[in-house]
Scaffold this active site. Structure first.
Site, PDB file in Angstrom:
ATOM      1  CE1 TYR A 142      20.779 -21.822   4.549  1.00 17.24           C
ATOM      2  CE2 TYR A 142      20.764 -20.876   2.890  1.00 17.24           C
ATOM      3  CZ  TYR A 142      20.257 -22.172   3.495  1.00 17.24           C
ATOM      4  OH  TYR A 142      19.195 -22.580   3.264  1.00 17.24           O
ATOM      5  NE  ARG A 195      18.550 -33.492   6.948  1.00 19.42           N
ATOM      6  CZ  ARG A 195      18.602 -31.933   6.795  1.00 19.42           C
ATOM      7  NH1 ARG A 195      19.866 -31.338   6.789  1.00 19.42           N
ATOM      8  NH2 ARG A 195      17.516 -31.886   6.055  1.00 19.42           N
ATOM      9  CE  LYS A 213      17.670 -23.666   6.610  1.00 21.36           C
ATOM     10  NZ  LYS A 213      16.989 -23.800   5.062  1.00 21.36           N
ATOM     11  CD  GLU A 284      16.180 -25.571   8.163  1.00 19.09           C
ATOM     12  OE1 GLU A 284      15.167 -24.711   7.777  1.00 19.09           O
ATOM     13  OE2 GLU A 284      16.778 -25.787   7.011  1.00 19.09           O
ATOM     14  CG  ASP A 285      18.683 -28.814   8.967  1.00 22.42           C
ATOM     15  OD1 ASP A 285      17.809 -29.019   8.152  1.00 22.42           O
ATOM     16  OD2 ASP A 285      20.173 -28.484   8.453  1.00 22.42           O
ATOM     17  CG  ASP A 307      13.375 -24.355   5.094  1.00 24.91           C
ATOM     18  OD1 ASP A 307      12.874 -24.044   3.978  1.00 24.91           O
ATOM     19  OD2 ASP A 307      14.931 -24.535   5.147  1.00 24.91           O
ATOM     20  CG  ASP A 308      14.909 -30.009   6.041  1.00 28.08           C
ATOM     21  OD1 ASP A 308      16.001 -28.581   5.200  1.00 28.08           O
ATOM     22  OD2 ASP A 308      14.853 -29.185   7.099  1.00 28.08           O
ATOM     23  CG  ASN A 463      23.213 -27.394   0.836  1.00 25.76           C
ATOM     24  OD1 ASN A 463      23.508 -26.767   0.106  1.00 25.76           O
ATOM     25  ND2 ASN A 463      22.128 -27.625   1.235  1.00 25.76           N
TER      26      ASN A 463
HETATM   27  N1  LIG Z   1      19.780 -27.445  -1.627  1.00 24.71           N
HETATM   28  C1  LIG Z   1      18.457 -26.984  -0.592  1.00 24.71           C
HETATM   29  O1  LIG Z   1      17.853 -26.644  -0.739  1.00 24.71           O
HETATM   30  C2  LIG Z   1      18.408 -28.651   0.581  1.00 24.71           C
HETATM   31  C3  LIG Z   1      19.274 -29.719   0.116  1.00 24.71           C
HETATM   32  N2  LIG Z   1      19.006 -30.362   1.502  1.00 24.71           N
HETATM   33  C4  LIG Z   1      20.178 -31.055   1.764  1.00 24.71           C
HETATM   34  O2  LIG Z   1      19.529 -32.667   1.419  1.00 24.71           O
HETATM   35  C5  LIG Z   1      20.538 -33.443   2.149  1.00 24.71           C
HETATM   36  C6  LIG Z   1      19.523 -34.978   2.146  1.00 24.71           C
HETATM   37  O3  LIG Z   1      18.071 -34.752   3.952  1.00 24.71           O
HETATM   38  P1  LIG Z   1      17.403 -34.963   4.154  1.00 24.71           P
HETATM   39  O4  LIG Z   1      16.933 -35.565   3.519  1.00 24.71           O
HETATM   40  O5  LIG Z   1      16.757 -34.741   4.900  1.00 24.71           O
HETATM   41  O6  LIG Z   1      18.252 -36.415   4.800  1.00 24.71           O
HETATM   42  P2  LIG Z   1      18.160 -38.191   5.078  1.00 24.71           P
HETATM   43  O7  LIG Z   1      19.031 -38.696   5.859  1.00 24.71           O
HETATM   44  O8  LIG Z   1      16.875 -38.218   5.790  1.00 24.71           O
HETATM   45  O9  LIG Z   1      18.124 -38.312   3.620  1.00 24.71           O
HETATM   46  C7  LIG Z   1      18.968 -39.094   2.574  1.00 24.71           C
HETATM   47  C8  LIG Z   1      19.298 -40.252   2.234  1.00 24.71           C
HETATM   48  O10 LIG Z   1      20.315 -40.314   1.086  1.00 24.71           O
HETATM   49  C9  LIG Z   1      20.061 -41.716   1.138  1.00 24.71           C
HETATM   50  N3  LIG Z   1      21.273 -42.329   0.869  1.00 24.71           N
HETATM   51  C10 LIG Z   1      22.247 -42.512   1.309  1.00 24.71           C
HETATM   52  N4  LIG Z   1      23.304 -42.849   1.213  1.00 24.71           N
HETATM   53  C11 LIG Z   1      22.579 -43.600  -0.859  1.00 24.71           C
HETATM   54  C12 LIG Z   1      23.174 -43.791  -1.527  1.00 24.71           C
HETATM   55  N5  LIG Z   1      25.099 -43.955  -1.811  1.00 24.71           N
HETATM   56  N6  LIG Z   1      22.831 -43.929  -3.278  1.00 24.71           N
HETATM   57  C13 LIG Z   1      21.635 -42.547  -2.984  1.00 24.71           C
HETATM   58  N7  LIG Z   1      21.155 -41.859  -1.812  1.00 24.71           N
HETATM   59  C14 LIG Z   1      21.559 -42.558  -0.688  1.00 24.71           C
HETATM   60  C15 LIG Z   1      19.657 -42.607   2.245  1.00 24.71           C
HETATM   61  O11 LIG Z   1      19.250 -44.055   2.346  1.00 24.71           O
HETATM   62  C16 LIG Z   1      18.367 -41.495   2.826  1.00 24.71           C
HETATM   63  O12 LIG Z   1      17.162 -42.365   1.615  1.00 24.71           O
HETATM   64  C17 LIG Z   1      21.107 -33.454   3.016  1.00 24.71           C
HETATM   65  O13 LIG Z   1      22.800 -32.624   2.456  1.00 24.71           O
HETATM   66  C18 LIG Z   1      20.634 -31.757   2.832  1.00 24.71           C
HETATM   67  O14 LIG Z   1      21.904 -30.802   2.840  1.00 24.71           O
HETATM   68  C19 LIG Z   1      18.147 -30.919   2.615  1.00 24.71           C
HETATM   69  C20 LIG Z   1      16.705 -29.883   1.907  1.00 24.71           C
HETATM   70  C21 LIG Z   1      17.257 -28.878   1.527  1.00 24.71           C
HETATM   71  C1  LIG Z   2      19.307 -25.978   2.921  1.00 27.46           C
HETATM   72  C2  LIG Z   2      18.990 -27.153   3.753  1.00 27.46           C
HETATM   73  O1  LIG Z   2      18.102 -26.026   4.493  1.00 27.46           O
HETATM   74  C3  LIG Z   2      19.480 -28.380   4.400  1.00 27.46           C
HETATM   75  O2  LIG Z   2      20.520 -28.837   3.683  1.00 27.46           O
HETATM   76  O3  LIG Z   2      19.619 -28.750   5.106  1.00 27.46           O
HETATM   77 MG   LIG Z   3      17.098 -28.015   6.138  1.00 25.57          MG
END
Ligand SMILES: NC(=O)C1=CN([C@@H]2O[C@H](COP(=O)(O)OP(=O)(O)OC[C@H]3O[C@@H](n4cnc5c(N)ncnc54)[C@H](O)[C@@H]3O)[C@@H](O)[C@H]2O)C=CC1
Ligand SMILES: CC(=O)C(=O)O
Ligand SMILES: [Mg+2]
Length: 622
Positions: A142, A195, A213, A284-285, A307-308, A463
């Site tokens: 993972y 993504r 996952k 997912e993603d 999930d996201d 991540n």
């Molecule tokens: N810890 C967890 O369980 C999870 C973590 N994530 C992580 O969250 C991250 C984002 O995922 P999504 O929302 O789906 O991606 P996304 O690409 O849809 O959104 C990214 C957002 O960040 C913004 N962004 C880009 N550069 C920026 C900056 N310099 N300052 C502030 N904001 C900025 C973008 O404008 C956009 O709104 C990924 O790295 C993903 O791995 C996602 C789901 C679960």
């Molecule tokens: C953990 C997860 O689902 C993500 O980073 O997209």
């Molecule tokens: Mg995800």
């Protein structure tokens, strides 16, 4: 005996004779003129793929894939034997360079290969190892290593795992879904690769995330591994490097969009729910653009969740409530927290919506409460602070756009930088879902020193590891020990040098999605309601003891993931029963479910979790 059967017999005895020869002789038989005659095989589908004698992997032509029921069991790009060798060699050479994801584990990718080979050979043993050493190997199967795996998937691909539905399978999905050998599938994790973690569009290579996952579904939730199905929907890619890469395994065309895209996903959903009406599909993603739209499109008709958007929201809520408790305050104080969120994508907006609803519920659950909760959030995306002054605000982010008058009073403006926002707002919580590694720079963390909280919380949730908005070392070194820290990918705790430890929590949706899936399955609910998701989040929040949260431990250790998943699943089942959504599972019908006490629900869940044990095998002739 008919002529046809006689010929078949002759051919099969010829094959057997050929097979007895040395391997070099048999390889020759494929290259001599004799090799152009067809070889009769008595197997189809995965039996062929798993037979080293007949398997051609990605080199099966499309007509051969149709003839042998292989459509969908391989990535869509048909490769020549020369390309297959090129891909293998390129991967071999790349291994050394790419086997690094930060200083923590230089051999991560090599470990993944070894585990993957075990997964191919012996599933029971694979899951025995994974469950027994989950803390050690979750970071391999993972996040973070799964990100590296997806980035290198064209090279790493050996045996296929899961199904591929591609844009060129339009009109075929309803029949090709029957190529999957299992008659029962409980859990599908599907991605379109647009993504993957914070790594962007990885096209068909994103199947690695569905596989990772589902590994957790088996290890944490005890879903039977024979009943899980990783799926990749390949609608093309907008990743220019992959479009040009001769060794890429997916469709080399730009992504479908608009109605065409929706039609493909609709066809997929119809196909899988026709064959497996009780399956649960985890999205997912998917890039944010589609994540919300597809969730709204399907959530009231199919057993599915994103999930996201929804899993991450629940995990964040549990962590945010933990952070309130860690300040020595009651959870009911949550609506007073000032929260700055960096990132307004599927994950960020999912968290914001859920946090706002949670606050509103605590404030009286009426329209006024919902409106007033809005003012606790400041959202910063790639263009800075989001306000109503912004042109073309994303409709999903619009409810969180700050009013111009309001921010004027706070000394802020449209597009203000993250540092300015933190400086002016002095938030209790700084939460990152931006996919930008290092976004919480020294300056931003310095600005957080002015937080009005007695114990500010930093959630660097992006991540994989290199995308974390900051590391725990950075946070603790700038802000001192009186903070709460959580990251999406695992980091080690920090030795603060004074005999104290700075605890690094892993704030990842892995603490919820397995329980949401298992609970939904065992309740037999035909949808996944907001209430069921809320129950999952509350269960996770309540899992941590007062003593733990005061020490800064707001999420459980990954080694207890099977236990927390059992509890989360039980909470989901209970909520489904209370909402009258539970239709039962196998012998446990709806009426029986209604009669279960809390304890009995937990036992029911536990008894239905698969454990990796060798069954006794008995041979029986056909
Ligand atoms: N810890 C967890 O369980 C999870 C973590 N994530 C992580 O969250 C991250 C984002 O995922 P999504 O929302 O789906 O991606 P996304 O690409 O849809 O959104 C990214 C957002 O960040 C913004 N962004 C880009 N550069 C920026 C900056 N310099 N300052 C502030 N904001 C900025 C973008 O404008 C956009 O709104 C990924 O790295 C993903 O791995 C996602 C789901 C679960
Ligand atoms: C953990 C997860 O689902 C993500 O980073 O997209
Ligand atoms: Mg995800």
């Amino acid at each position: 005996m008919s002529n046809f059967s006689r010929q078949m017999r002759l051919s099969s005895s010829l094959i057997k004779r050929l097979q007895r020869r040395s391997s070099s002789a048999s390889m020759r038989s494929f290259t001599t003129t004799e090799g152009h005659r067809p070889t009769i095989v008595h197997k189809r589908s995965t039996d062929i793929l798993h037979d080293p004698w007949f398997n051609k992997g990605t080199a099966f032509s499309m007509t051969e894939r149709d003839r042998l029921d292989l459509r969908g069991l391989l990535p869509p790009n048909v490769m020549s034997p020369e390309q297959q060798i090129d891909r293998f060699m390129a991967d071999l050479k790349r291994l050394e360079v790419n086997a690094r994801d930060g200083p923590s584990d230089p051999y991560a990718l090599a470990k993944w290969r070894i585990l993957n080979r075990l997964h191919d050979r012996n599933e029971t043993m694979y899951f025995q190892v994974l469950i027994a050493k989950i803390a050690e190997y979750a970071p391999i199967v993972y996040t973070p290593t799964v990100g590296l795996v997806c980035q290198n998937y064209s090279g790493l691909f050996r045996r296929p795992r899961g199904m591929y539905f591609s844009a060129s399978d339009r009109g075929e999905m309803m029949s090709m879904v029957y190529n999957w050998p299992a008659d029962q599938v409980d859990m599908i994790v599907v991605t379109d690769g647009s993504r993957i973690l914070g790594l962007g569009d990885l096209g068909v290579q994103g199947i690695g995330i569905s596989i990772g996952k589902l590994d957790l579904y088996v290890a944490a939730a005890g879903i039977n591994p024979q009943r899980v199905l990783p799926v990749m929907i390949d609608v093309g890619t907008n990743n220019e490097m992959l479009l040009k890469d001769p060794l890429y395994l997916g469709l080399q065309e730009h992504r479908l969009d608009g109605e065409e895209y929706i039609q493909v996903i609709d066809e997929f959903m119809e196909a899988v729910f026709t064959r497996w009406p009780n399956v649960i599909v985890q999205f997912e993603d998917f890039q944010s653009k589609w994540a919300f739209k597809l969730l709204q499109r399907y959530r009231n008709t199919y057993r599915m969740f994103n999930d996201d958007v929804q899993g991450t929201a629940g995990v964040a809520i549990a962590g945010l409530l933990g952070a309130v408790r860690a300040q020595g305050k009651p959870m009911i104080d949550f609506p007073k927290q000032k929260i700055v969120v960096a990132g307004a994508g599927s994950a960020g907006i999912g968290v914001l919506n859920a946090a706002r609803k949670t606050m509103a519920r605590m404030l009286g659950n009426n329209e006024y409460a919902f409106e007033s909760a809005r003012s606790q959030f400041w959202v910063v995306d790639a263009k800075g602070l989001i306000t109503e002054d912004r042109e073309n605000v994303d409709p999903d982010a619009l409810p969180f756009a700050r009013k111009v008058k309001e921010i004027g009073r706070q000394g802020l403006r449209e597009g203000a930088s993250l540092m300015e926002v933190v400086q002016q707002v002095k938030p209790d919580v700084l939460l990152g879902l931006s996919a930008v590694g290092g976004l919480f720079s020294k300056e931003v963390l310095e600005a957080l020193k002015c937080s009005t909280s007695t114990r500010p919380a930093i959630f660097a949730m992006s991540n994989p590891t290199k995308n974390a908005e900051c590391t725990p070392e950075e946070a603790f070194s700038v802000l001192g020990e009186n903070i709460i820290f959580a990251s999406g990918s695992p980091f080690n705790d920090v030795d603060l040098g004074n005999g104290h430890i700075g605890h690094c929590n892993q704030g990842n949706n892995m603490y919820l999605f397995p329980g949401i899936g298992l609970g939904t399955l065992l309740s037999g609910s035909s949808i996944i309601s907001d209430g069921m998701l809320q129950a999952a989040a509350e269960c996770l929040a309540a899992y941590m003891t007062e003593e733990e949260v005061l020490k800064g431990i707001i999420y459980p250790s990954i080694s207890s993931i099977r236990d927390i998943t059992k509890e989360v699943a039980a909470a989901v089942v209970k909520e489904a029963i209370e909402e009258d959504l539970a239709e039962g599972y196998r012998q446990m019908d709806a009426r029986e479910l209604q009669k279960l006490s809390q304890e009995e629900i937990v036992t029911y869940v536990k008894d239905n979790m698969w454990s990796p044990e060798y069954p006794t095998l008995v041979y029986k002739k056909d």
